[in-house]
Design a protein around this motif. Structure first.
Motif, PDB file in Angstrom:
ATOM      1  N   HIS A 120       0.824  -1.222   0.000  1.00  0.00           N
ATOM      2  CA  HIS A 120       0.000   0.000   0.000  1.00  0.00           C
ATOM      3  C   HIS A 120       0.852   1.263   0.000  1.00  0.00           C
ATOM      4  CE1 HIS A 120      -3.703  -2.263   0.209  1.00  0.00           C
ATOM      5  NE2 HIS A 120      -3.078  -3.075   1.043  1.00  0.00           N
ATOM      6  N   LEU A 121       2.023   1.188   0.619  1.00  0.00           N
ATOM      7  CA  LEU A 121       2.899   2.369   0.600  1.00  0.00           C
ATOM      8  C   LEU A 121       3.446   2.606  -0.801  1.00  0.00           C
ATOM      9  CD1 LEU A 121       4.123   4.601   2.341  1.00  0.00           C
ATOM     10  CD2 LEU A 121       6.012   3.079   2.877  1.00  0.00           C
ATOM     11  N   MET A 122       3.855   1.527  -1.456  1.00  0.00           N
ATOM     12  CA  MET A 122       4.383   1.665  -2.823  1.00  0.00           C
ATOM     13  C   MET A 122       3.275   2.135  -3.771  1.00  0.00           C
ATOM     14  SD  MET A 122       7.513   1.231  -2.741  1.00  0.00           S
ATOM     15  CE  MET A 122       7.943   1.444  -1.048  1.00  0.00           C
ATOM     16  N   TRP A 123       2.070   1.638  -3.531  1.00  0.00           N
ATOM     17  CA  TRP A 123       0.939   2.100  -4.342  1.00  0.00           C
ATOM     18  C   TRP A 123       0.759   3.609  -4.140  1.00  0.00           C
ATOM     19  CZ3 TRP A 123      -3.356   4.787  -2.948  1.00  0.00           C
ATOM     20  CH2 TRP A 123      -4.295   4.993  -3.970  1.00  0.00           C
ATOM     21  N   ALA A 124       0.809   4.067  -2.881  1.00  0.00           N
ATOM     22  CA  ALA A 124       0.571   5.486  -2.591  1.00  0.00           C
ATOM     23  C   ALA A 124       1.669   6.362  -3.198  1.00  0.00           C
ATOM     24  CB  ALA A 124       0.498   5.708  -1.080  1.00  0.00           C
ATOM     25  N   ILE A 125       2.913   5.884  -3.161  1.00  0.00           N
ATOM     26  CA  ILE A 125       4.004   6.675  -3.761  1.00  0.00           C
ATOM     27  C   ILE A 125       3.767   6.783  -5.264  1.00  0.00           C
ATOM     28  CG2 ILE A 125       6.489   6.678  -4.276  1.00  0.00           C
ATOM     29  CD1 ILE A 125       6.987   5.508  -1.480  1.00  0.00           C
ATOM     30  N   ALA A 126       3.449   5.658  -5.902  1.00  0.00           N
ATOM     31  CA  ALA A 126       3.239   5.661  -7.355  1.00  0.00           C
ATOM     32  C   ALA A 126       2.036   6.524  -7.719  1.00  0.00           C
ATOM     33  CB  ALA A 126       3.033   4.231  -7.850  1.00  0.00           C
ATOM     34  N   ASP A 127       0.976   6.396  -6.940  1.00  0.00           N
ATOM     35  CA  ASP A 127      -0.236   7.151  -7.240  1.00  0.00           C
ATOM     36  C   ASP A 127      -0.011   8.655  -7.073  1.00  0.00           C
ATOM     37  OD1 ASP A 127      -3.010   6.888  -8.003  1.00  0.00           O
ATOM     38  OD2 ASP A 127      -3.473   7.727  -6.017  1.00  0.00           O
ATOM     39  N   THR A 128       0.759   9.016  -6.071  1.00  0.00           N
ATOM     40  CA  THR A 128       0.992  10.437  -5.806  1.00  0.00           C
ATOM     41  C   THR A 128       1.965  11.032  -6.824  1.00  0.00           C
ATOM     42  OG1 THR A 128       0.681   9.980  -3.461  1.00  0.00           O
ATOM     43  CG2 THR A 128       1.643  12.113  -4.009  1.00  0.00           C
ATOM     44  N   LEU A 129       2.999  10.291  -7.159  1.00  0.00           N
ATOM     45  CA  LEU A 129       4.002  10.848  -8.081  1.00  0.00           C
ATOM     46  C   LEU A 129       3.553  10.762  -9.547  1.00  0.00           C
ATOM     47  CD1 LEU A 129       7.448   9.711  -6.620  1.00  0.00           C
ATOM     48  CD2 LEU A 129       6.045  11.671  -6.016  1.00  0.00           C
ATOM     49  N   GLY A 130       2.564   9.968  -9.811  1.00  0.00           N
ATOM     50  CA  GLY A 130       2.040   9.852 -11.180  1.00  0.00           C
ATOM     51  C   GLY A 130       3.103   9.340 -12.140  1.00  0.00           C
ATOM     52  N   GLN A 131       3.260  10.050 -13.258  1.00  0.00           N
ATOM     53  CA  GLN A 131       4.179   9.577 -14.299  1.00  0.00           C
ATOM     54  C   GLN A 131       5.639   9.555 -13.850  1.00  0.00           C
ATOM     55  OE1 GLN A 131       3.345  11.959 -17.731  1.00  0.00           O
ATOM     56  NE2 GLN A 131       1.704  10.593 -18.397  1.00  0.00           N
ATOM     57  N   ALA A 132       5.921  10.357 -12.829  1.00  0.00           N
ATOM     58  CA  ALA A 132       7.312  10.390 -12.329  1.00  0.00           C
ATOM     59  C   ALA A 132       7.697   9.047 -11.689  1.00  0.00           C
ATOM     60  CB  ALA A 132       7.471  11.518 -11.323  1.00  0.00           C
ATOM     61  N   ALA A 133       6.682   8.266 -11.320  1.00  0.00           N
ATOM     62  CA  ALA A 133       6.981   6.978 -10.664  1.00  0.00           C
ATOM     63  C   ALA A 133       7.241   5.900 -11.717  1.00  0.00           C
ATOM     64  CB  ALA A 133       5.827   6.586  -9.753  1.00  0.00           C
ATOM     65  N   THR A 134       8.367   5.985 -12.358  1.00  0.00           N
ATOM     66  CA  THR A 134       8.753   4.971 -13.350  1.00  0.00           C
ATOM     67  C   THR A 134       9.093   3.669 -12.607  1.00  0.00           C
ATOM     68  OG1 THR A 134      11.037   5.607 -13.124  1.00  0.00           O
ATOM     69  CG2 THR A 134       9.766   6.746 -14.845  1.00  0.00           C
ATOM     70  N   PRO A 135       9.181   2.545 -13.335  1.00  0.00           N
ATOM     71  CA  PRO A 135       9.572   1.295 -12.661  1.00  0.00           C
ATOM     72  C   PRO A 135      10.910   1.439 -11.924  1.00  0.00           C
ATOM     73  CG  PRO A 135       8.779   0.845 -14.882  1.00  0.00           C
ATOM     74  CD  PRO A 135       8.815   2.331 -14.750  1.00  0.00           C
ATOM     75  N   GLU A 136      11.806   2.227 -12.475  1.00  0.00           N
ATOM     76  CA  GLU A 136      13.115   2.428 -11.828  1.00  0.00           C
ATOM     77  C   GLU A 136      12.951   3.136 -10.472  1.00  0.00           C
ATOM     78  OE1 GLU A 136      15.658   5.112 -13.892  1.00  0.00           O
ATOM     79  OE2 GLU A 136      17.424   3.859 -13.598  1.00  0.00           O
ATOM     80  N   VAL A 137      12.098   4.159 -10.472  1.00  0.00           N
ATOM     81  CA  VAL A 137      11.860   4.916  -9.228  1.00  0.00           C
ATOM     82  C   VAL A 137      11.174   4.010  -8.203  1.00  0.00           C
ATOM     83  CG1 VAL A 137      10.513   6.833  -8.242  1.00  0.00           C
ATOM     84  CG2 VAL A 137      11.793   7.170 -10.373  1.00  0.00           C
ATOM     85  N   ALA A 138      10.159   3.302  -8.652  1.00  0.00           N
ATOM     86  CA  ALA A 138       9.439   2.410  -7.733  1.00  0.00           C
ATOM     87  C   ALA A 138      10.399   1.361  -7.154  1.00  0.00           C
ATOM     88  CB  ALA A 138       8.289   1.731  -8.471  1.00  0.00           C
ATOM     89  N   GLY A 139      11.260   0.841  -7.995  1.00  0.00           N
ATOM     90  CA  GLY A 139      12.213  -0.190  -7.555  1.00  0.00           C
ATOM     91  C   GLY A 139      13.174   0.353  -6.506  1.00  0.00           C
ATOM     92  N   ALA A 140      13.632   1.582  -6.710  1.00  0.00           N
ATOM     93  CA  ALA A 140      14.601   2.160  -5.770  1.00  0.00           C
ATOM     94  C   ALA A 140      13.956   2.396  -4.402  1.00  0.00           C
ATOM     95  CB  ALA A 140      15.136   3.472  -6.334  1.00  0.00           C
ATOM     96  N   TRP A 141      12.725   2.905  -4.394  1.00  0.00           N
ATOM     97  CA  TRP A 141      12.053   3.143  -3.107  1.00  0.00           C
ATOM     98  C   TRP A 141      11.663   1.828  -2.437  1.00  0.00           C
ATOM     99  CZ3 TRP A 141      12.282   7.216  -0.123  1.00  0.00           C
ATOM    100  CH2 TRP A 141      12.736   8.395  -0.705  1.00  0.00           C
ATOM    101  N   ASN A 142      11.375   0.847  -3.261  1.00  0.00           N
ATOM    102  CA  ASN A 142      11.090  -0.474  -2.711  1.00  0.00           C
ATOM    103  C   ASN A 142      12.330  -1.010  -1.977  1.00  0.00           C
ATOM    104  OD1 ASN A 142       9.138  -2.512  -2.461  1.00  0.00           O
ATOM    105  ND2 ASN A 142      10.226  -3.768  -3.965  1.00  0.00           N
ATOM    106  N   GLU A 143      13.480  -0.748  -2.555  1.00  0.00           N
ATOM    107  CA  GLU A 143      14.727  -1.200  -1.915  1.00  0.00           C
ATOM    108  C   GLU A 143      14.918  -0.512  -0.562  1.00  0.00           C
ATOM    109  OE1 GLU A 143      17.983  -1.358  -4.778  1.00  0.00           O
ATOM    110  OE2 GLU A 143      19.397  -1.312  -3.098  1.00  0.00           O
ATOM    111  N   VAL A 144      14.653   0.805  -0.525  1.00  0.00           N
ATOM    112  CA  VAL A 144      14.763   1.523   0.762  1.00  0.00           C
ATOM    113  C   VAL A 144      13.798   0.886   1.769  1.00  0.00           C
ATOM    114  CG1 VAL A 144      14.355   3.721   1.955  1.00  0.00           C
ATOM    115  CG2 VAL A 144      15.421   3.729  -0.311  1.00  0.00           C
ATOM    116  N   TYR A 145      12.556   0.666   1.307  1.00  0.00           N
ATOM    117  CA  TYR A 145      11.550   0.108   2.214  1.00  0.00           C
ATOM    118  C   TYR A 145      12.031  -1.214   2.817  1.00  0.00           C
ATOM    119  CZ  TYR A 145       7.373  -2.027   4.105  1.00  0.00           C
ATOM    120  OH  TYR A 145       6.491  -2.641   4.960  1.00  0.00           O
ATOM    121  N   TRP A 146      12.518  -2.109   1.960  1.00  0.00           N
ATOM    122  CA  TRP A 146      12.875  -3.438   2.476  1.00  0.00           C
ATOM    123  C   TRP A 146      14.138  -3.429   3.327  1.00  0.00           C
ATOM    124  CZ3 TRP A 146       9.478  -6.741   3.587  1.00  0.00           C
ATOM    125  CH2 TRP A 146       8.321  -6.862   2.809  1.00  0.00           C
TER     126      TRP A 146
END
Ligand SMILES: Cc1cc2nc3c(=O)[nH]c(=O)nc-3n(C[C@H](O)[C@H](O)[C@H](O)COP(=O)(O)OP(=O)(O)OC[C@H]3O[C@@H](n4cnc5c(N)ncnc54)[C@H](O)[C@@H]3O)c2cc1C
Ligand code: HEM
Length: 340
Positions: free
Chosen positions: A104-130
């Motif tokens: 749900h956090l990754m969903w919220a980041i992607a939803d809020t950042l819109g197009q800026a949330a590329t797979p690369e960006v999502a992957g990097a924040w996912n790494e921080v999260y884990w």
């Protein structure tokens, strides 16, 4: 440690994530609670959700952690996590729930950042999260293990043995164990979570600081009534504890947790708790020369009361202020090792 690739992406996107953290937090909780309403029944504090307090804490801490990872890439900022792990352990948070929060956090980041949330960006924040999640899971496992419990068995029934009024709006509860489990000594500044069913049937948790050295069978804590007003309802747990819970009733408490016990005479309170306690207990300022009777009864730590027995020999008696007395630094290792 964050990979080089993710590091560059996090560095580039941290400002925009930080700027939108309020929105990310709001969407995250909304999305998570609609998929998992059970998390509002005994896990999350709905008063915090309603009043907006704490909403940013979870998402905000991921951004704060990322900032530290960028500042000191050679080491992960584990020291930021202890307080969170203790709060989680006091609520019986389980490792498998990290997947839910992640989703749900990754969903919220992607939803809020819109197009800026590329797979690369999502992957990097996912790494921080884990990175953060694995450290928290590890520390929480240690906290449960050291106390001989699992997330499912942190909750324990207690009987209210005494209830007495300290001031007009503060009552103190002394609860007694009704099982055979050892009641471990608490350290200054530690708290328990009380979990009670509200009149609408929903279970709610709230934290209360332990106010007395333990004797192996009891816990003691004081509760300030939270008044309503200005469109705010009265506090639900404090009202219930004041008005409806009496001697002979059962209360469910979790294990004692909290990291803010003092370690050296010059460091009687760690600053976050020092601030929050003095805010919570006006009249009990850490700088007051002598505590007023009001302050004495309201102080959320064991001020003016007996130190824990393990600590007694080295307990510093020099402080006459309304604050926690401290163990000398030499005691710390023994205390943490034997009382986790
Ligand atoms: C580590 C820790 C230790 C603590 N130690 C102590 C202690 O020793 N003693 C103590 O008394 N407290 C302590 N607290 C605070 C305690 O946990 C509770 O937060 C406190 O008792 C209030 O809980 P409540 O259920 O009565 O209020 P809540 O119902 O949670 O309400 C909290 C606030 O939110 C507002 N609110 C609720 N719902 C809404 C809404 N729908 N719209 C707008 N506003 C709303 C209320 O008006 C109130 O101002 C501690 C907290 C922590 C985190
Ligand atoms: C990497 C993942 C996580 C991070 C970074 C995180 C961070 C935080 C932070 C910063 C707090 C506030 C701590 C405090 O008040 O001292 C908190 C509290 C809390 N967390 Fe987590 N958390 C994570 C995972 C989880 C998971 C998996 C759950 C379980 C569903 C969870 C449930 C809670 C609850 C219930 C609280 C108390 C909030 C309240 O009562 O209002 N967290 N968390």
């Amino acid at each position: 440690m964050l990979s080089d690739k993710s590091r560059r992406v996090v560095e580039a996107t941290l400002p925009v994530v930080a700027e939108h953290i309020g929105e990310i937090a709001e969407r995250f909780y909304e999305h998570m609670f609609s998929a998992h309403p059970e998390l509002l029944d005994g896990v999350f504090n709905r008063g915090n959700q309603a009043s907006g307090e704490q909403q940013r804490a979870l998402a905000g801490s991921v951004a704060a952690y990322a900032t530290k990872l960028l500042e000191t890439p050679e080491r992960t900022p584990e020291h930021l996590l202890s307080r969170i792990a203790h709060k989680h352990a006091s609520l019986g948070i389980r490792p498998d729930q990290y997947q839910i929060v992640n989703h749900h956090l990754m969903w919220a980041i992607a939803d809020t950042l819109g197009q800026a949330a590329t797979p690369e960006v999502a992957g990097a924040w996912n790494e921080v999260y884990w990175l953060m999640a694995h450290s928290l899971i590890h520390e929480e496992r240690g906290l449960y293990g050291a106390r001989g419990v699992t997330p499912e068995t942190v909750w324990r029934p207690w009987e209210v043995e005494k209830k007495f009024r300290e001031t007009r709006d503060v009552v103190t509860f002394v609860v007694k164990r009704i099982d055979d489990r050892l009641v471990r000594t608490s350290l200054p500044g530690q708290y328990v979570t009380v979990r009670l069913r509200m009149p609408d049937g929903v279970l709610q948790p709230r934290q209360y600081s332990l106010t007395r050295a333990d004797d192996g069978a009891h816990r003691q804590f004081s509760v300030k009534r939270v008044e309503g007003g200005d469109g705010r309802p009265p506090g639900e747990m404090s009202t219930l504890l004041h008005d409806s819970v009496d001697v002979g009733d059962m209360l469910t408490l979790s294990l004692r947790t909290g990291t803010s016990y003092s370690t050296t005479p010059g460091d009687r309170w760690s600053s976050p708790r020092r601030e929050s306690a003095s805010r919570r207990w006006p009249g009990c300022s850490p700088t007051s020369r002598r505590p007023s009777p009001d302050c004495r009864s309201r102080c959320s730590t064991r001020t003016w009361r007996r130190p824990p027995s393990r600590c007694a020999a080295r307990w510093s008696m020099t402080s006459s202020n309304c604050r926690t007395r401290s163990c000398t630094s030499g005691t710390r290792t023994a205390l943490t090792a034997s009382n986790r």
